[in-house]
Design a protein around this motif. Structure first.
Motif, PDB file in Angstrom:
ATOM      1  N   ASP A  72     -57.398 -36.044  -9.905  1.00 47.00           N
ATOM      2  CA  ASP A  72     -57.247 -37.552  -9.475  1.00 47.00           C
ATOM      3  C   ASP A  72     -57.949 -38.384 -10.717  1.00 47.00           C
ATOM      4  N   ARG A  73     -58.459 -38.182 -11.703  1.00 47.29           N
ATOM      5  CA  ARG A  73     -58.938 -39.624 -12.532  1.00 47.29           C
ATOM      6  C   ARG A  73     -57.185 -39.872 -13.637  1.00 47.29           C
ATOM      7  N   LEU A  74     -56.606 -39.094 -13.465  1.00 52.77           N
ATOM      8  CA  LEU A  74     -55.242 -38.677 -14.442  1.00 52.77           C
ATOM      9  C   LEU A  74     -54.992 -39.983 -13.882  1.00 52.77           C
ATOM     10  N   ALA A  75     -54.873 -39.344 -12.560  1.00 51.13           N
ATOM     11  CA  ALA A  75     -54.131 -40.303 -11.332  1.00 51.13           C
ATOM     12  C   ALA A  75     -54.370 -42.110 -11.572  1.00 51.13           C
ATOM     13  N   GLY A  76     -55.918 -42.199 -11.547  1.00 52.85           N
ATOM     14  CA  GLY A  76     -56.461 -43.341 -11.729  1.00 52.85           C
ATOM     15  C   GLY A  76     -55.324 -43.909 -12.846  1.00 52.85           C
ATOM     16  N   ALA A  77     -55.339 -44.071 -13.368  1.00 53.27           N
ATOM     17  CA  ALA A  77     -54.961 -44.070 -15.017  1.00 53.27           C
ATOM     18  C   ALA A  77     -53.445 -44.606 -15.147  1.00 53.27           C
ATOM     19  N   LEU A  78     -52.585 -43.312 -14.404  1.00 52.36           N
ATOM     20  CA  LEU A  78     -51.548 -43.615 -14.351  1.00 52.36           C
ATOM     21  C   LEU A  78     -50.959 -44.511 -13.331  1.00 52.36           C
ATOM     22  N   ARG A  79     -52.087 -44.821 -12.824  1.00 55.41           N
ATOM     23  CA  ARG A  79     -51.628 -46.113 -11.417  1.00 55.41           C
ATOM     24  C   ARG A  79     -52.203 -47.413 -12.249  1.00 55.41           C
ATOM     25  N   PHE A 103     -49.227 -32.439 -13.023  1.00 55.34           N
ATOM     26  CA  PHE A 103     -47.551 -32.865 -12.046  1.00 55.34           C
ATOM     27  C   PHE A 103     -48.870 -32.831 -10.505  1.00 55.34           C
ATOM     28  N   PHE A 104     -50.358 -32.826 -10.564  1.00 53.53           N
ATOM     29  CA  PHE A 104     -50.520 -33.067  -9.688  1.00 53.53           C
ATOM     30  C   PHE A 104     -51.332 -34.649  -9.630  1.00 53.53           C
ATOM     31  N   ALA A 105     -51.692 -35.266 -10.531  1.00 54.09           N
ATOM     32  CA  ALA A 105     -52.028 -36.092 -10.710  1.00 54.09           C
ATOM     33  C   ALA A 105     -50.553 -37.664  -9.629  1.00 54.09           C
ATOM     34  N   ILE A 106     -49.757 -36.750 -10.843  1.00 53.26           N
ATOM     35  CA  ILE A 106     -48.630 -37.613 -10.398  1.00 53.26           C
ATOM     36  C   ILE A 106     -47.816 -37.457  -8.812  1.00 53.26           C
ATOM     37  N   THR A 107     -48.160 -36.222  -8.458  1.00 50.03           N
ATOM     38  CA  THR A 107     -47.483 -36.195  -6.881  1.00 50.03           C
ATOM     39  C   THR A 107     -48.706 -36.794  -6.566  1.00 50.03           C
ATOM     40  N   ARG A 108     -50.511 -37.149  -6.351  1.00 49.72           N
ATOM     41  CA  ARG A 108     -51.213 -37.610  -5.981  1.00 49.72           C
ATOM     42  C   ARG A 108     -50.805 -38.783  -5.576  1.00 49.72           C
ATOM     43  N   LEU A 109     -50.202 -39.265  -7.010  1.00 49.95           N
ATOM     44  CA  LEU A 109     -49.868 -40.887  -6.571  1.00 49.95           C
ATOM     45  C   LEU A 109     -48.414 -41.176  -5.811  1.00 49.95           C
ATOM     46  N   GLY A 110     -47.973 -40.228  -5.312  1.00 54.81           N
ATOM     47  CA  GLY A 110     -46.496 -39.914  -4.582  1.00 54.81           C
ATOM     48  C   GLY A 110     -45.187 -40.835  -5.663  1.00 54.81           C
ATOM     49  N   ALA A 111     -45.244 -40.275  -6.197  1.00 55.78           N
ATOM     50  CA  ALA A 111     -44.307 -40.552  -7.668  1.00 55.78           C
ATOM     51  C   ALA A 111     -43.530 -38.771  -7.996  1.00 55.78           C
ATOM     52  N   VAL A 112     -42.779 -39.334  -9.244  1.00 58.88           N
ATOM     53  CA  VAL A 112     -41.700 -38.198  -8.852  1.00 58.88           C
ATOM     54  C   VAL A 112     -41.877 -37.444 -10.492  1.00 58.88           C
ATOM     55  N   MET A 113     -42.434 -36.053 -10.566  1.00 59.87           N
ATOM     56  CA  MET A 113     -42.169 -35.052 -12.200  1.00 59.87           C
ATOM     57  C   MET A 113     -40.816 -34.636 -12.555  1.00 59.87           C
ATOM     58  N   VAL A 114     -40.968 -35.467 -13.675  1.00 60.52           N
ATOM     59  CA  VAL A 114     -39.823 -34.960 -14.611  1.00 60.52           C
ATOM     60  C   VAL A 114     -39.738 -34.389 -15.657  1.00 60.52           C
ATOM     61  N   ALA A 115     -39.263 -33.212 -14.919  1.00 63.46           N
ATOM     62  CA  ALA A 115     -39.445 -31.930 -16.273  1.00 63.46           C
ATOM     63  C   ALA A 115     -38.873 -31.445 -16.983  1.00 63.46           C
ATOM     64  N   CYS A 116     -38.786 -31.783 -18.666  1.00 61.52           N
ATOM     65  CA  CYS A 116     -38.259 -31.968 -19.866  1.00 61.52           C
ATOM     66  C   CYS A 116     -38.674 -31.071 -20.605  1.00 61.52           C
ATOM     67  N   ASN A 117     -38.568 -30.290 -21.078  1.00 59.51           N
ATOM     68  CA  ASN A 117     -38.115 -29.554 -21.453  1.00 59.51           C
ATOM     69  C   ASN A 117     -38.407 -30.134 -23.951  1.00 59.51           C
ATOM     70  N   PRO A 118     -39.567 -29.358 -24.214  1.00 57.61           N
ATOM     71  CA  PRO A 118     -39.838 -29.945 -25.781  1.00 57.61           C
ATOM     72  C   PRO A 118     -39.384 -29.439 -26.164  1.00 57.61           C
ATOM     73  N   LEU A 119     -38.657 -28.427 -26.668  1.00 56.44           N
ATOM     74  CA  LEU A 119     -37.535 -28.375 -27.635  1.00 56.44           C
ATOM     75  C   LEU A 119     -35.844 -29.058 -27.504  1.00 56.44           C
ATOM     76  N   TYR A 120     -35.925 -30.383 -26.066  1.00 53.19           N
ATOM     77  CA  TYR A 120     -34.380 -31.091 -26.136  1.00 53.19           C
ATOM     78  C   TYR A 120     -34.458 -31.609 -27.619  1.00 53.19           C
ATOM     79  N   THR A 121     -33.105 -31.646 -27.835  1.00 50.92           N
ATOM     80  CA  THR A 121     -32.494 -33.210 -29.392  1.00 50.92           C
ATOM     81  C   THR A 121     -33.344 -34.235 -28.678  1.00 50.92           C
ATOM     82  N   ASP A 122     -33.027 -35.166 -29.030  1.00 51.21           N
ATOM     83  CA  ASP A 122     -32.789 -36.350 -28.588  1.00 51.21           C
ATOM     84  C   ASP A 122     -32.172 -37.606 -27.723  1.00 51.21           C
ATOM     85  N   SER A 123     -31.269 -36.601 -27.762  1.00 48.28           N
ATOM     86  CA  SER A 123     -29.829 -36.873 -27.190  1.00 48.28           C
ATOM     87  C   SER A 123     -29.928 -35.849 -25.932  1.00 48.28           C
TER      88      SER A 123
END
Length: 593
Positions: A72-79, A103-123
């Motif tokens: 909830d605190r992170l949700a406030g910061a993201l808002r 994950f729970f902060a983003i969905t608390r805001l009704g926003a959408v989590m985009v899951a990204c692999n941290p090993l991805y290349t920049d492209s």
């Protein structure tokens, strides 16, 4: 998209759900799916089990009450950063407490989590950021440079940097500062200093300056998105599968109902699967929180790290993939560890060898069962019963609320009789809403509420489904349908073969021909001629690979599954004169399982 089962003009042999009579005792035919946002699972766990450990990260524990406060605190910061309902927030994180909190902060805001692999290349990362339109990215410091390179031209306005060392117990954090070689090595693995002038705010600073918690944003669970999960991208660029709050909540309840041995508030889940993949997100996080389970987080798969976590944290549930279980069994020190806390393991993503099942069950005393799912189904749709009705070699039975049919792979409006091989189609509340900004692709995959999986399977009279192959991977040579997995199983029986991948490649005479790419076992040798003789001993002539190549390693995705498409692309690059008119044009290609 309608979730009402379509009517048929002819009797449907699957309508009576023949699989129901083989359900384990107590498993319901259907479950009631509450009409709630996914954050309600955390709220309920915190209310009923507030003092229970929700997260364990290298010994540091976070209670459910504290996890809810942090989210909830992170949700406030993201808002405060401008995130509003419907906005996309990219997570570029390994398994760590920040990933769960975010994950729970983003969905608390009704926003959408985009899951990204941290090993991805920049492209690769740039494509997902651009396609999703993410306005905030939360990235661990080891991937910051990649994200910074990918950021130009995207909609990303703010970057939050996460240091894994911040989540260690205080004593372990202090030990990292010791002037010792071992401490230096651990420090380098856990901390990547950001460059001067980095355009990022540290996660810890963001939390400290948060204006405070926020109320749950109103969401319509069946319509509003919780996650944008990108698929493997074998039909061009990866597509964003839109998963709603209801999709995730439904699948968690289906999985919970499948395991009648579950004790809410007493389970512990070993989280080795990457949480940026829907399999790990669902089996570890969403279902784990529904159970008020303790999530034991490991940022990477290392056999000794896993064995130590089992020794100290005594997990009861261990979702995984076959290579994870095999590597643990091969570890020279496995006999020194007590694995008997493990009660249930669900394996997915690829075939689970019977010998792995037998060996792992003998080592743990628990159940290891194969299941099946796709990104587009949140992901679980079928699984073997967690009792004596389990049938190794199959992907099991449809979960509660899930319907399955086998249809003609070429005339997909024709339902095939039970026992005939064809395309597997599924129906249930866990099916995704569609592909982000790709209506044509959505219309191909979802028809009248049914998901066309692109997998070839067959159902036995008692409802068990055996997966034969990916539809796209089927090789059509001189009119014959050849299933790569059958040939791969034969080649793996050769003592010199560690693994094999079979693909179809263009052939001017046969249309396609079979090519096998071989990874030899360490210290072993074999020639193409030897493997050709071996294959002829076990396969009909038209199935024997006409081309055999060798590689030191086979290309795999993040959960260990061999990427046949990469081998096809390599072959096409090596033989440009032949063209690439063979496999690869099917629109249902390789949805990630």
């Amino acid at each position: 998209m309608s979730q009402t089962a379509p009517s048929t003009a002819v009797p449907d042999p699957y309508a009576d759900r023949p699989w129901l009579r083989f359900y384990a005792a107590g498993v319901p035919t259907d479950v009631t799916v509450p009409d709630v946002p996914v954050t309600r699972l955390l709220d309920d766990a915190a209310a009923a089990y507030g003092d229970r450990a929700a997260l364990v990260f290298f010994g540091r524990k976070t209670s459910y009450r504290q996890l809810r406060r942090d989210a909830d605190r992170l949700a406030g910061a993201l808002r405060a950063l401008g995130v509003r309902k419907g906005d996309r927030v990219a997570l570029v994180l390994p398994n760590c407490p920040a990933a769960i909190t975010a994950f729970f902060a983003i969905t608390r805001l009704g926003a959408v989590m985009v899951a990204c692999n941290p090993l991805y290349t920049d492209s690769e990362l740039r494509h997902q950021l651009t396609d999703s339109g993410a306005k905030v990215a939360i990235v661990f410091d080891g991937a910051y440079a990649t994200l910074d390179a990918a950021r130009p031209g995207t909609a990303v306005e703010h970057v939050v940097s996460v240091c894994l060392a911040d989540f260690l117990p205080s004593l372990k954090r202090k030990l990292l500062d010791l002037p010792l070689g071992a401490a230096r090595e651990k420090r380098e693995r856990l901390i990547t200093p950001l460059p001067p002038g980095a355009r990022a705010v540290p996660y810890t600073e963001l939390m400290e300056t948060s204006p405070g918690p926020v109320e749950q944003e109103f969401v319509e669970p069946s319509e509003d998105l919780a996650v944008l999960q990108y698929t493997g991208g074998t039909t061009g660029r990866p597509k964003g599968a839109m998963l709603t709050h209801r999709n995730l909540v439904a699948n968690a309840h289906q999985v919970q109902a499948w395991d009648q041995g579950i004790k809410v508030g007493r389970e512990s889940v070993l989280c080795v699967l990457p949480l940026f993949h829907v399999y790990g997100l669902m089996l570890c996080v969403v279902t784990g929180v529904l159970l008020a389970g303790t999530l034991v987080l490991l940022p990477t798969f290392d056999p000794e790290l896993v064995l130590d976590a089992i020794k100290h944290e005594r997990p009861t549930v261990f979702p995984g993939v076959p290579p994870i279980y095999s590597k643990l069994l091969e570890h020279p020190k496995i006999g020194k560890y007590d694995l008997r806390s493990i009660r249930t393991c669900i394996s997915g993503a690829m075939r689970l060898p019977v010998e792995t099942i037998d060996a792992f069950q003998a080592a743990t005393g628990g159940r290891l069962a194969e299941g099946y799912g796709m990104t587009e189904s949140s992901p679980v749709t079928l699984a073997n019963p967690l009792n004596a009705n389990s049938r190794p070699g199959t992907i099991g039975l449809p979960l509660p609320n899930t319907h399955v049919k086998i249809v003609d792979e070429f005339r997909q409006d024709r339902v095939l009789p039970i026992g005939a091989a064809g395309e597997l189609v599924v129906f249930g509340p866990q099916l995704f809403k569609g592909y982000w900004n790709q209506q044509d692709e959505t219309n191909l995959a979802l028809r009248n509420g049914w998901l066309y999986t692109g997998d070839i399977g067959v159902m036995s009279p008692d409802g068990y489904v055996t997966l034969i192959d990916r539809k796209r991977d089927v090789v059509i040579a001189s009119g014959f349908s050849i299933y790569p997995s059958e040939i791969e199983d034969v080649l793996r029986e050769h003592p010199a073969v560690y693994d094999a991948a079979v693909i179809g490649v263009p052939d001017p005479y046969r249309g396609e021909t079979v090519k096998a790419v071989i990874q030899l076992a360490e210290g072993m040798s074999a020639t193409a001629a030897e493997l050709d003789v071996f294959a002829h001993q076990h396969l009909a002539p038209y199935k024997v690979p006409k081309l055999i190549a060798f590689r030191d390693d086979l290309p795999r995705n993040m959960i260990g599954k061999v990427l046949r498409r990469v081998l096809r692309e390599e072959h096409a690059a090596e033989h440009p004169e032949v063209g690439d008119e063979g496999p690869g044009q099917d629109p249902f290609a390789d949805y990630k399982r």
